[in-house]
Design a protein around this motif. Structure first.
Motif, short mmCIF file in Angstrom:
data_model
loop_
_atom_site.label_atom_id
_atom_site.label_comp_id
_atom_site.label_asym_id
_atom_site.label_seq_id
_atom_site.Cartn_x
_atom_site.Cartn_y
_atom_site.Cartn_z
N ARG E 96 45.15 34.62 39.45
CA ARG E 96 43.89 33.85 39.59
C ARG E 96 43.78 32.81 38.49
O ARG E 96 43.36 31.67 38.73
N ASN E 196 36.55 25.36 29.01
CA ASN E 196 35.67 25.97 30.01
C ASN E 196 36.24 27.32 30.44
O ASN E 196 37.44 27.57 30.32
N MET E 197 35.35 28.16 30.95
CA MET E 197 35.77 29.52 31.24
C MET E 197 36.26 29.70 32.67
O MET E 197 35.69 29.19 33.62
N ILE E 198 37.31 30.49 32.82
CA ILE E 198 37.87 30.83 34.13
C ILE E 198 37.64 32.31 34.43
O ILE E 198 37.31 32.68 35.54
N GLU E 199 37.84 33.11 33.42
CA GLU E 199 37.58 34.55 33.57
C GLU E 199 37.00 35.08 32.27
O GLU E 199 37.46 34.71 31.17
N VAL E 200 36.04 35.97 32.40
CA VAL E 200 35.51 36.71 31.25
C VAL E 200 35.44 38.16 31.69
O VAL E 200 34.78 38.45 32.70
N GLN E 201 36.15 39.04 31.02
CA GLN E 201 36.11 40.46 31.38
C GLN E 201 35.85 41.28 30.15
O GLN E 201 36.75 41.53 29.35
N GLY E 202 34.60 41.67 29.99
CA GLY E 202 34.25 42.45 28.81
C GLY E 202 33.92 43.87 29.18
O GLY E 202 33.25 44.11 30.19
N LEU E 218 32.48 35.29 22.53
CA LEU E 218 32.93 34.06 23.18
C LEU E 218 33.27 32.99 22.14
O LEU E 218 34.24 32.25 22.28
N VAL F 200 31.17 43.05 31.96
CA VAL F 200 30.88 41.70 32.46
C VAL F 200 32.19 41.16 33.01
O VAL F 200 33.19 41.10 32.28
N GLN F 201 32.24 40.86 34.29
CA GLN F 201 33.48 40.32 34.86
C GLN F 201 33.15 39.06 35.63
O GLN F 201 32.67 39.13 36.77
N GLY F 202 33.41 37.92 35.00
CA GLY F 202 33.11 36.66 35.65
C GLY F 202 34.39 35.93 36.03
O GLY F 202 35.33 35.88 35.24
N THR F 203 34.40 35.36 37.21
CA THR F 203 35.58 34.67 37.72
C THR F 203 35.19 33.33 38.30
O THR F 203 34.32 33.27 39.16
N ALA F 204 35.86 32.28 37.83
CA ALA F 204 35.64 30.97 38.45
C ALA F 204 36.49 30.89 39.70
O ALA F 204 37.72 30.95 39.61
N PRO F 208 35.74 25.68 36.72
CA PRO F 208 35.47 26.55 35.57
C PRO F 208 33.99 26.51 35.24
O PRO F 208 33.26 25.61 35.66
N PHE F 209 33.52 27.48 34.46
CA PHE F 209 32.10 27.51 34.13
C PHE F 209 31.92 27.39 32.62
O PHE F 209 32.82 27.68 31.83
N SER F 210 30.74 26.94 32.27
CA SER F 210 30.46 26.69 30.85
C SER F 210 29.70 27.87 30.26
O SER F 210 29.25 28.76 30.97
#
Lengths: 238, 238, 238, 238, 238, 238
Positions: E96, E196-202, E218, F200-204, F208-210
């Motif tokens: 991804r 810029n963010m593509i994935e954040v998995q905490g 972050l 927290v699981q964010g996926t673009a 991408p997201f800010s």
């Protein structure tokens, strides 16, 4: 002294029964003493995908052992969900050996699959499989000649195999199970009917072996294979 | 007219060869016409985990078909990595049928596994398997009596099975392959040697069947099973 | 003329890098020209169940190929859900070869597993694996001596392997990929450091081979293996 | 005395909820007392490969049990990596039963798959599955008629199933779990809505059963099935 | 104090070796301290079936760990017959992340597969994989430009990833294994080269985390990723 | 405008039905609009092997989807022989989320397994699973308190989860399927009942997201989760 007073380079009594089952294009029960293997050759007018359109044929083999072919029961591979390493090794060896005596381009796009299923195992099942499969394959090719699908049998001759081993100071031919378990070195030899080599697989189970021993093993194998080829030819002459 | 002029309730020629292979505690080749199944019974002094410590035994079965037992080659289950639904269904049926005639507590913590491997398939392989396995199991129990591990054979008698079917207007017993393919209804009946039922599995392949037809099928099965039990007993009297 | 002007019995440049990774008890990157295999030896104080309580050790091996070790990508075995026949054949060969030079009873109940993972494949990956694994295993045994768990290293010497082949009229040693693909006969030879044989696996890919050719192949292998053993010893002397 | 004072040939309270989920072309929650099965019928305009080009349709079924449908948790089949023998046996039975009441050529090249997933299991899940699947399939066919893809519903009528058993001296219809566990003989009967038989599967769990008992079991099944068919029809009339 | 006196937001020494192996279209060994991952990008002119005919490309990834990349040996997934949940989760994340920086329609019907194989694991293998795979993929696209199959490289820039965590009161960047094991919260952040963010998995391993902590994590990730992007660009400028 | 005139941060109508099935120690049907998941918690007095003897408990989860929970039929994982990557990813997330609110040492050597099976899927099945599983687990712990096996419920509070996303310029909470498919960024947030973060699981999916968008997503998630926690508490107060 070997069981049944066999001489060192003497193979066990060989029995080759053709047309053993009714549906396969070639069906042979081969017996080397107590080792019994059913070799069924199937003809399919269809080659594997990677070979399509090249105008040549293919020969492959599968090997299996009935669970109670052995002294104690072996787990059924279909139940455990995969073929073990030994099975795969053996069926690859059988297939390579058979292909070595076939003119694949002369077959056209036909595939032969030989199933070698061990009914009873007393040592030497892979070499018996090769020796029996050669006859089954020959019969299958004959059926294609008879039905007019091939002009002539594309086999260059028989392929035969035997195991030889070093037990103490002796070089023995066609090991049965008790000999095989005790042998220091075990070698499987696959030859064409005129005595050239196709496969040689020698393994030191105990002490390493020397070049002289290797030569002696090959000599013994040659004697044995000559006898097997004779049995193959005799069976096909009936 | 049936093949070989068989009468409607006549089973095919039955041949039961005991001690067919050398290592199994019970080894039977059973033939119903062209259907040939090798039934090998193995004794292990060890029950499945869920049964341990209860002082009773277990009987199980596995079923397999050699790839070229059939008219065209069937894929080897060990190679495809699993046993199909039909295989599992059949081996569960064989095992239940065998257990129905054994006094499990009288066995002690011993397990019998009967491997039924079809060498040649011309219809009725599951019923032939049950009928042959009963003899192989009896021989295996006898070996335990001989070795002093059991005081007496814990079987209550033989179990035998036959397929019956409706073909057009006829009720036929012991269907061979061409009959089986054409039958509207196919029923497998498993009985004890005194004619009581253990399993009845009837399936309408075409039109549904009526209660009268079911009765007629059972009557035909009874006749066939009586003949099979006779063959079982005769084979064991030698 | 061979690539890089190699002589017929000349092995490719050999590079043996010890302690290639940080955690394994023995870790060797072995390079034969462009063929690169990482051999990691793991020590576990725990033998397989069937060996427990016998006071002796065990050596086993696993083999894998990174998907892009090859010219075109090979499917990852973990993704396809099973190890192929070739993989199993090779890892069984590596393990047998290693065990042949170890005094298993002298190990005590310890197990060594050598993982041979091919980083880059240009022919001869199985023989490179054996030759590298021997060094990795020696280092792992040394670590057991250093930690006081073994009194001395139980290896009887190194084991080394090379492939030899017949290409046209030439006998070539240490085939690289282009040679291997074109060879008529391909033979893998595994020897102890003093030149005795542990495994000989010769396969006719094209025409069968004669006894004279087999002898010539062995002679060539001997020369190559002597060079490999020298490299093994040199690497361990640093 | 049966639980909830049921009479011997009385089925449990039946509840058939159509359109239970939103997406399936036919979706039925069927309840027999505490046994609850969700039957979802899917329409695909695509038949299995072996049937392509013959202009006829196919009906198949899959069966599953939620892990905690049962008193203690059953292992999830997706996690153990295969469907067990019982599952395969049941889904084959459901599919055969459904096909028996469908005019396959009249379907055209369309496939119906009915998923029967057991939400709660208190005995008789396979017979509830068949009875519920018949309604779900009928709804799916109706959707094809509504969308103009079929001219008329190709079902010949409903198919319904019930289990009957012998408990001590009693013949009981629609066994719940505690009865099923205690029964000597357990029989599953599948019938068309006009009372002809499609499948009969009787198994002696304890003592073998006689022909008289078989007749009595069938009589009891007939009564039960008549009630189930009534419930099926009623549910479809809303 | 961190190992090797690292500052809290300092990444480990990064080493990116391009053309690490000879055959892959892009081949990168990426090292973050002791973590070493080999990333090989393969080009195939063939997209998955579900994408055929749409004129756009695809990027996928596979992840594996050599058995002895870890402190104690991990079982080989090819031998256990399936990829574990962790492996699948990671390779889906890598794929991804890579796709997020590629203009898939601009690729045409070409597929890139990036194999990320961990040679040595000291924490952060998934983020190292992404960071290395980005470079390998860029090289693979360049090879397509050089061979004239693409007009320009369809990547929008690099993608890079880092793990950050909360250890006691500290926010740490690029956790190594001992830190990762002790962290309360572990977060993997994937960003484009412009932050810029593509994935954040905490994931909170111990106590839950607050929004302030998330912000701090972050911020730390941003610092680390800027350094990684610098290393990526530097490696490609050689 | 969202379907059913939902406000941007409004969750769908939530329905939590406890004691949905009869046998599980905790059984909850959770509905978020058209998404319906059955969460069954099973208590076993037996921990995984690696945890034995440490006096603490374990919580695990499995996730499945009925084949026709979706708009078109999805292949049954039990039939295809393995759980897909998505399934494994989800069930690992559910299990981690549940463990984060349990005092494992206070459980003693007891294991809770929560099976989350999706009956109908309209987006947000993993977050609905977590939210429903929390209630089912609470009920299962209560049953242990009632039976005297635990002194008090070892949960520190509920855990709840929601998906949030960016669709065009809008931040939306609790995405249903049509929204989810169209969203640029999709984020799953798992929180404790007092609003701290567990996962927290964010996926673009697209752009991408800010960091600002991330903050806005979290704010929206907080609102939604507060509503879910309220529903959880209400359901347990009955």
């Amino acid at each position: 002294m070997r069981p049944n007073d066999r001489a060192a380079d003497q193979v066990r009594p060989i029995k080759i029964t053709r047309n053993y089952t009714a549906y396969a294009e070639g069906s042979v029960l081969v017996e080397f003493g107590n080792t019994k293997v059913l070799c069924n050759a199937t003809v399919e007018e269809n080659v594997p995908r990677w070979l399509k359109g090249q105008g040549k044929g293919w020969v492959t083999a599968e090997y299996g052992m009935l669970p109670r072919a052995t002294h104690s029961r072996t787990r059924r591979e279909a139940a455990s969900g995969k073929q073990g390493g030994r099975t795969m090794e053996i069926q690859r060896l059988i297939a390579r050996s058979l292909r070595a005596v076939v003119d694949l381009p002369a077959m056209g796009e036909i595939m032969i699959t030989v199933d070698c299923d061990v009914i009873q195992a007393d040592g030497g099942t892979r070499t018996a499989s090769i020796s029996g499969a050669s006859v089954a394959m020959a019969d299958a090719f004959d059926s294609l000649v008879e039905s007019g699908k091939l002009k002539s049998n594309p086999m260059k001759g028989h392929v035969a195999a035997v195991s030889v081993g070093i037990l103490g100071e002796d070089i023995l031919c066609d090991l049965e199970y008790v000999e095989d378990s005790a042998a220091d070195t075990d070698m499987n030899v696959v030859m064409t009917e005129d005595g050239n080599m196709i496969e040689v697989q020698g393994t030191a189970e105990g002490a390493p072996f020397s070049q002289e021993q290797l030569m002696a093993l090959l000599e013994s194998a040659k004697v044995g294979i000559a006898n097997i080829v004779e049995a193959q030819k005799l069976s096909r002459s009936n």
